[in-house]
Design a protein around this motif. Sequence first.
Motif, PDB file in Angstrom:
ATOM      1  N   THR A 182       0.830  -1.206   0.000  1.00 54.28           N
ATOM      2  CA  THR A 182       0.000   0.000   0.000  1.00 54.28           C
ATOM      3  C   THR A 182       0.861   1.252   0.000  1.00 54.28           C
ATOM      4  N   TRP A 183       1.916   1.252   0.790  1.00 52.57           N
ATOM      5  CA  TRP A 183       2.834   2.399   0.830  1.00 52.57           C
ATOM      6  C   TRP A 183       3.450   2.636  -0.548  1.00 52.57           C
ATOM      7  N   LEU A 184       3.866   1.567  -1.207  1.00 56.74           N
ATOM      8  CA  LEU A 184       4.465   1.697  -2.533  1.00 56.74           C
ATOM      9  C   LEU A 184       3.478   2.301  -3.529  1.00 56.74           C
ATOM     10  N   LYS A 185       2.235   1.880  -3.465  1.00 48.89           N
ATOM     11  CA  LYS A 185       1.235   2.416  -4.386  1.00 48.89           C
ATOM     12  C   LYS A 185       0.925   3.878  -4.068  1.00 48.89           C
ATOM     13  N   ASP A 186       0.903   4.216  -2.775  1.00 45.99           N
ATOM     14  CA  ASP A 186       0.655   5.609  -2.377  1.00 45.99           C
ATOM     15  C   ASP A 186       1.803   6.527  -2.766  1.00 45.99           C
ATOM     16  N   HIS A 187       3.018   5.969  -2.841  1.00 49.50           N
ATOM     17  CA  HIS A 187       4.211   6.758  -3.174  1.00 49.50           C
ATOM     18  C   HIS A 187       4.793   6.338  -4.516  1.00 49.50           C
TER      19      HIS A 187
END
Length: 311
Positions: free
Chosen positions: A15-20
């Motif tokens: 999720t962090w990777l997709k958000d960033h």
Amino acid sequence: MYDFHTHFIPPEVITWLKDHQDTVNAKWIKKEENKDDFLVVNEKWGFELKNAFTDGTLYLNEQENAGVSHSLLSPIPQLFMYDFPEEITTDISTVYNRSLALWTKSTAQKLSALGTVPLTNPEKAAQVLREAMNLGLKGVIIGPGLPEHMLSDEFFTPFFEEANKQKAIVFIHPLLSEDPRLKRRMMPNLIGVPWETTVCATDLLLSGHVDKYPNVKILFAHGGGFLPYQIGRLDKGYEQWQIVSSKLQAKPSEYLSRFWYDSVLWSQESLDFLIKSVGEDRVVPGSDYPFDLCVWPPLGNNQKGAHSLLD
């Protein structure tokens, strides 16, 4: 059976990777119809993002099917993020460490974990290491240094002082070698990876690092690279050159048993040589699961090494 070299990516990190995604230039690329998407961050070392990397239920089922009773999970080296600003590296380290701590706490009989740290700022890395240990993690996984710094440099003193204080496991995992001669036939992975470990391990040994930080439990990936095989050459250099011996209290071969090594060697003969060279209590089972070149299930079942590392 234990497994001390295995990787996982919690859903919170995805999720962090997709958000960033734009910030870290993350791409999910379809390369082959019969394979999962490849994840590439910042045009670096891409890999197939298999379901076993991210599906906890699948991971535990595969662990059980392989006869592994306990795994020490590590973040993947592709997400160390050392080439980004400190804020980014610290943020993903925090998310990664907290999510691994939550999962392993709920499955403590089967799993424990290492965290990741913003190694480019050793003072911040020390703080994140301390927080990770307070969360219940066993230590951290780090790369073999930075482009401008070897791990024995004073630059990393704050980090290693904290690791020594915490009696932490520091699992040193190589990154791909950027030697231009290796850019063919998968040589960056085949020999570049163990070569990076060899350089780092030799530097730490000859620098007297383990005498300075005796409580840090340094674990080398892939059987320590080529170091155990060439230790006789280091011993000869110790006898011949003062610049080699000046920071050591004994010859290099006597320092081999001050580190730990995993069994990711793909060869029983190589593993037997490693155990003979460093001692049975310094070699731990490892697989590198679920990467393509994993040894699954782990080669060997050395309980003495496992208990000495976790003691």
